[in-house]
Design a protein around this motif. Structure first.
Motif, mmCIF file in Angstrom:
data_model
loop_
_atom_site.group_PDB
_atom_site.id
_atom_site.type_symbol
_atom_site.label_atom_id
_atom_site.label_comp_id
_atom_site.label_asym_id
_atom_site.label_seq_id
_atom_site.Cartn_x
_atom_site.Cartn_y
_atom_site.Cartn_z
ATOM 1 N N THR A 196 9.212 11.081 -4.748
ATOM 2 C CA THR A 196 9.580 9.746 -5.252
ATOM 3 C C THR A 196 11.076 9.620 -5.171
ATOM 4 N N LEU A 197 11.485 8.392 -5.307
ATOM 5 C CA LEU A 197 12.906 8.097 -5.148
ATOM 6 C C LEU A 197 13.693 8.453 -6.391
ATOM 7 N N HIS A 198 13.172 7.978 -7.501
ATOM 8 C CA HIS A 198 13.993 8.100 -8.689
ATOM 9 C C HIS A 198 13.582 9.224 -9.602
ATOM 10 N N GLN A 199 12.306 9.528 -9.581
ATOM 11 C CA GLN A 199 11.892 10.631 -10.452
ATOM 12 C C GLN A 199 12.230 11.933 -9.763
ATOM 13 N N GLN A 200 12.917 12.759 -10.450
ATOM 14 C CA GLN A 200 13.333 14.018 -9.828
ATOM 15 C C GLN A 200 12.148 14.913 -9.524
ATOM 16 N N ASN A 201 11.296 15.115 -10.472
ATOM 17 C CA ASN A 201 10.153 16.017 -10.269
ATOM 18 C C ASN A 201 8.877 15.254 -10.438
ATOM 19 N N PRO A 202 8.259 14.919 -9.346
ATOM 20 C CA PRO A 202 6.985 14.188 -9.498
ATOM 21 C C PRO A 202 6.005 15.062 -10.248
ATOM 22 N N VAL A 203 5.326 14.423 -11.125
ATOM 23 C CA VAL A 203 4.505 15.181 -12.066
ATOM 24 C C VAL A 203 3.320 15.842 -11.400
ATOM 25 N N GLY A 204 2.973 15.312 -10.254
ATOM 26 C CA GLY A 204 1.822 15.939 -9.597
ATOM 27 C C GLY A 204 0.547 15.178 -9.844
ATOM 28 N N TYR A 205 0.725 13.887 -9.934
ATOM 29 C CA TYR A 205 -0.464 13.056 -10.033
ATOM 30 C C TYR A 205 -1.311 13.204 -8.793
ATOM 31 N N THR A 206 -2.567 13.088 -8.994
ATOM 32 C CA THR A 206 -3.430 12.957 -7.821
ATOM 33 C C THR A 206 -4.367 11.809 -8.033
ATOM 34 N N VAL A 207 -4.682 11.177 -6.936
ATOM 35 C CA VAL A 207 -5.701 10.144 -7.009
ATOM 36 C C VAL A 207 -6.734 10.448 -5.952
ATOM 37 N N PRO A 208 -7.948 10.136 -6.214
ATOM 38 C CA PRO A 208 -8.972 10.364 -5.188
ATOM 39 C C PRO A 208 -8.703 9.473 -3.981
ATOM 40 N N ILE A 209 -9.045 10.021 -2.828
ATOM 41 C CA ILE A 209 -8.631 9.356 -1.595
ATOM 42 C C ILE A 209 -9.517 8.166 -1.260
ATOM 43 N N ASN A 210 -10.664 8.108 -1.904
ATOM 44 C CA ASN A 210 -11.537 7.020 -1.478
ATOM 45 C C ASN A 210 -11.502 5.821 -2.415
ATOM 46 N N LEU A 211 -10.355 5.608 -3.065
ATOM 47 C CA LEU A 211 -10.198 4.355 -3.790
ATOM 48 C C LEU A 211 -10.217 3.209 -2.788
ATOM 49 N N PRO A 212 -10.765 2.088 -3.176
ATOM 50 C CA PRO A 212 -10.880 0.978 -2.224
ATOM 51 C C PRO A 212 -9.531 0.489 -1.724
ATOM 52 N N VAL A 213 -8.546 0.491 -2.622
ATOM 53 C CA VAL A 213 -7.249 -0.016 -2.189
ATOM 54 C C VAL A 213 -6.656 0.913 -1.140
ATOM 55 N N ILE A 214 -6.870 2.195 -1.344
ATOM 56 C CA ILE A 214 -6.334 3.178 -0.396
ATOM 57 C C ILE A 214 -7.040 3.052 0.951
ATOM 58 N N SER A 215 -8.336 2.923 0.882
ATOM 59 C CA SER A 215 -9.083 2.775 2.145
ATOM 60 C C SER A 215 -8.623 1.538 2.886
ATOM 61 N N GLN A 216 -8.356 0.502 2.116
ATOM 62 C CA GLN A 216 -7.910 -0.734 2.734
ATOM 63 C C GLN A 216 -6.583 -0.523 3.470
ATOM 64 N N VAL A 217 -5.681 0.161 2.776
ATOM 65 C CA VAL A 217 -4.381 0.398 3.422
ATOM 66 C C VAL A 217 -4.536 1.303 4.646
ATOM 67 N N PHE A 218 -5.375 2.293 4.520
ATOM 68 C CA PHE A 218 -5.524 3.257 5.619
ATOM 69 C C PHE A 218 -6.175 2.650 6.841
ATOM 70 N N SER A 219 -6.957 1.624 6.597
ATOM 71 C CA SER A 219 -7.672 1.077 7.744
ATOM 72 C C SER A 219 -6.832 0.115 8.551
ATOM 73 N N SER A 220 -5.664 -0.220 8.045
ATOM 74 C CA SER A 220 -4.835 -1.149 8.813
ATOM 75 C C SER A 220 -3.511 -0.481 9.110
ATOM 76 N N ASN A 221 -2.948 -0.817 10.240
ATOM 77 C CA ASN A 221 -1.663 -0.213 10.556
ATOM 78 C C ASN A 221 -0.493 -1.084 10.081
#
Lengths: 740, 154
Positions: A196-221
């Motif tokens: 991340t830009l401003h946070q020095q140490n990203p906490v290590g969040y994870t999100v599942p990869i098959n969220l609809p919003v993520i799939s939507q972004v991944f399917s378009s260039n």
């Protein structure tokens, strides 16, 4: 007064009104006159004004109106007729001009109006262009930003730096509040907040990869706007009140090395993406503009390329490190192998010497022992010792030879030798054994087999002996036949060995030796093992005193001579045929004279006869004397004999070139004899050569002969070749060392 | 019988003599000395040997049977015999002579007599065989017009 149409102005009555009218008219006239002047002035100033004619008309109109009003001034008082006429003229003119002008204006006012609209239009256009200019400038700046960003990203090949730089530069260019990068985890099922830009140490969040919003972004260039409430966008705990800025997310393809195999840009063959999320500052009314989105997309692509470059570099560094390790390991292995070989060679060299020295001592001393007077039992023992040590010596030689052969360090001693003699020698060596075993031995030398050949005589003989020896060893009865011929192309057809195509030439011929025996034969399954080291046959006669190395060494010698060896047998009890072909050089006449001198009799045949050589033989034993005389006569000498010392001394003269004296008769002192002969021939060079024949080889006799000045000593019995070489030596060199 | 066969027989006979130890390689050397200029060299030398040996044996018999036995003289004679027999390749005779000489050194009359008997035995054996060789085999070959082989190879 004529018709004066004006009311007699009485100053005192409407004097004030008249006065005002008078002043107004005056001012009007003034104004009327000044307007055209102004017009003319301004028209002169501006060259563009198109309606001059209108202005002139208008000017005229104004001037005349002014004139009219001016003339009106005179009509306030009594005025003459001329004034009235002028007034009338002026008015008429004014009327005409004004009507004309009015009519003209009807034409030109629409024109003027349209000018106005055009002007408006142009102004709008100018405003629009201004706006577009502003837009272009913005885009230009954006482009500059992208280039700078790309430059920053591409200036490093370190993955981490690339990603960090991307975020920083993007944040700066687009004035973002927050910028984050989510990378897929190893399992590929989740996205993990990596940078991340401003946070020095990203906490290590994870999100599942098959969220609809993520799939939507991944399917378009393209960079897509996403809701600020989505899990990927909620990076900071919000204080609540402010309105979050717009969020845009774009996919970053993580290209794998294998994607670059195809020529065109890898499209969707990759499945791994990272997610870049960009947030505009909250509470600003900014919106994502198209050019900004384009910038983001471009940056994402660049990042992908830069990351793949970094990956390739990592890959190649790793491969190079691996190669270096392997190189080091190989080098070590090579050095170890070299050390081992050197150690083995040193061992062999030492053992060679160490093993052979005692063996030589044993053999030499045993044979010397054999020459002394022994009881029969002792003789038997000494013979056994000699036989065994010879065997052992052969064994040691075999083993050492074999290791040298395997090494490839064995080289043939090429020389010219008598081929026929080799076979005769073999025959002589084997004959006693065959006589004992009651085997018949025959030798057939081909009619065109050359007498002399060029090759390694010792090893050829070794090979022949080995083969013949085996034949004899494994035959209890019957016959052994040896045949040696020059191999022609017909014989080559017999050879059932592939890859062996001997080609005789002018300087070489192929010798084919075949040994047939009627012995115990070899079973078919043993034939392949014949040439392996240390292998004995499993059936048939047991080990009859061999090490199993014989045929292996034989094969190697034959191979060194560019030949081939093979055995055939119809089966057990049916005998065996061993054949080998070797390549030998053809000896030409000139080679014969280059035969090296050794003290061996067989190789020194410079003179075959000594015609006319006068020799004297002294021997008191009639039989011996006759034999020696016959020998010398056979060699072409003129022989005189003497039966006793006195006779000898009487007969000997300068004519005799060589005298042979048998001194093994008791009562003959060689030393004395020599002295007396020397006395007789005072001058040395006229003295004949003195050669002693003796039956015993003890050192004392030899030493006394030498001390007495004898020219040589021969041990009886004398063979033809020995005698021949002795005479040659004497003639050639005038000196003869002891021969035995 | 044709010459080739006779010659082969001759060779085999001689090989047999060598095999049983009666003759050794020296005899073969002598054969090589025999050629057209000297066709009877071998038989001449052998005949000479026979004559010499007969004389020597006589002398030996006399010397041994007369006490005191002069071992030195006997040794000289045996030395002579040894020389002659080794010159023509009579191996067994030579070996017997060697034993005889040992006996002389020991100065044992009994042993000497035994050795003398041995020598005689060997000598007469060789004489008989070689006589047969010359009188029968070689004569046959010569009569048939052939020549005596000079060595034992083909």
């Amino acid at each position: 007064m004529e018709n004066c149409y004006c009311i007699e102005p009485q100053w005192p009555a409407d004097e004030l009104l008249m006065k005002y009218q008078y002043i107004s008219d005056f001012f009007i006239a003034l104004a009327y006159f000044s307007i055209p002047l102004e017009l003319i002035y301004f028209v002169k100033k501006s060259a563009v004004f198109p309606y001059r004619w209108v202005l002139v008309q208008f000017g005229a109109f104004i001037v005349l109106c002014g004139a009219t009003h001016l003339i009106n001034l005179w009509t306030f008082t009594m005025h003459s007729r001329t004034v009235a006429v002028v007034m009338t003229t002026a008015k008429v003119l004014t009327a005409v001009v004004s009507c004309a002008t009015a009519l003209m204006l009807v034409h030109i006012i629409p024109d003027l109006l349209s000018v106005k609209t055009r002007e408006l239009f142009l102004k709008n256009k100018a405003a629009e262009l201004d706006r577009e200019m502003g837009l272009i400038r913005t885009q230009e700046e954006t482009g500059r930003h992208v280039r700078m960003l790309t430059h920053e990203i591409r200036s490093t090949l370190d993955r981490h730096t690339i990603l960090k730089t991307t975020l920083v530069e993007l944040g700066r260019t687009l004035a973002l509040e927050e910028c984050a990068l989510w990378m897929p985890t190893r399992t590929g099922l989740e996205l993990q907040l990596s940078y991340t830009l401003h946070q020095q140490n990203p906490v290590g969040y994870t999100v599942p990869i098959n969220l609809p919003v993520i799939s939507q972004v991944f399917s378009s260039n393209r960079a897509l706007k996403i809701s600020p409430n989505s899990p990927v966008a909620s990076l900071r705990p919000r204080a609540g009140r402010y309105v979050a800025g717009e969020v845009v997310a774009v996919r970053v393809p993580l290209l794998h090395l294998s994607n670059f195999q195809i020529n065109d840009w890898p499209e969707l063959s990759t499945k791994r993406y990272a997610l870049m999320v960009l947030m505009l500052p909250s509470d600003s009314a900014r919106q994502w503009r198209v050019h900004e989105l384009e910038l983001v997309e471009v940056v994402a692509d660049q990042v992908a390329v830069a990351l793949s470059h970094a990956a390739i570099l990592e890959e190649s560094m790793r491969a190079r490190d691996l190669l270096m390790e392997q190189n080091v390991a190989l080098d070590l292995a090579r050095r170890e192998a070299e050390t081992a070989i050197r150690a083995r060679n040193d061992f062999l060299a030492v053992m060679n010497h160490e093993m052979r020295t005692p063996m030589h001592a044993i053999i030499a001393l045993s044979s010397l022992l054999q020459e002394t007077e022994l009881t029969p039992e002792q003789r038997l023992m000494v013979e056994t010792i000699l036989k065994s040590s010879n065997l052992l010596a052969t064994l040691i030689n075999d083993v050492l030879d074999l290791s040298r052969l395997e090494d490839g360090s064995l080289q043939l001693d090429i020389g010219t030798f008598n081929l026929h003699a080799v076979f005769k020698e073999v025959l002589n060596l084997i004959k006693p054994v065959t006589l004992v075993k009651k085997l018949s031995l025959t030798l057939h030398l081909g009619p065109d087999l050359p007498v002399f050949a060029v090759g390694d005589e010792k090893r050829l003989m070794q090979a022949i002996l080995n083969v013949v020896g085996n034949a004899v060893k494994f035959s209890k009865e019957g016959s052994i036949s040896i045949s040696a011929i020059v191999a022609k192309s017909e014989t080559f057809r017999e050879i059932r060995v592939p890859d062996f195509h001997p080609v005789p030439s002018d300087s070489h011929f192929y010798l084919r030796v075949q040994v047939k025996d009627t012995g115990s034969g070899i079973s078919p399954q043993d034939i392949p093992k014949l040439f392996t080291k240390f292998a004995q046959t499993t059936v048939g006669p047991r080990n009859s005193g061999g090490s199993g190395l014989g045929l292996a060494i034989c094969k190697r010698f034959v191979n060194l001579m560019e030949g081939h060896i093979w055995l055939e047998s119809e089966g057990l009890g049916k005998g065996c045929t061993a054949t080998f072909i070797v390549k030998l050089g053809i000896a030409d006449q000139s080679n014969e004279s280059k035969l090296p001198y050794t003290s061996k009799i067989h190789e020194n045949s410079i003179h075959t006869s000594f015609p006319g050589l006068k020799v004297l033989v002294m021997d008191d034993n009639g039989v011996s004397r006759s034999v020696t005389k016959g020998l010398l006569v056979h060699l072409g000498c003129e022989v005189t004999t003497a039966g006793s010392i006195e006779e000898f001394l009487r007969v000997v003269s300068q004519e005799h070139k060589v005298v042979f004296m048998d001194i093994c008769t008791p009562g003959v002192d060689g030393y004395e004899l020599a002295i007396r002969i020397r006395e007789k021939f005072a001058k040395c060079h006229e003295r004949p050569f003195m050669v002693v024949l003796t039956g015993n080889s003890d050192k004392v006799t030899k030493e006394s002969c030498l001390r007495a000045g004898m020219d040589g000593l021969i041990l009886k019995p004398v063979s033809i070749d020995k005698m021949r070489s002795v005479l040659s030596e004497l003639i050639e060199r005038r000196v003869l060392f002891e021969t035995s | 019988m044709e010459v080739g066969l006779m010659r082969r027989q001759w060779i085999q006979y001689i090989e047999g003599l060598i095999h049983e130890g009666t003759l050794d390689g020296q005899y073969l050397q002598l054969l090589q000395l025999q050629d057209e200029s000297n066709p009877t060299f071998v038989s001449e030398v052998v005949t000479l040997f026979f004559e010499d040996t007969e004389e020597l044996l006589n002398k030996l018999r006399i010397a041994i049977s007369q006490p005191p036995v002069d071992f030195k003289k006997i040794d000289d004679h045996v030395h002579q015999l040894k020389g002659s027999s080794s010159s023509i390749g009579a191996l067994r005779v030579k070996n017997a002579c060697i034993d005889f000489r040992s006996a002389c050194e020991q100065q044992s009359p009994d042993w000497c007599s035994r050795c003398l008997q041995q020598v005689e035995q060997e000598f007469y054996g060789v004489k008989e065989k070689l006589s047969y060789l010359y009188a029968q085999l070689e004569k046959r070959i010569l009569n048939a017009g052939g020549s005596i082989p000079a060595d034992l190879s083909f």
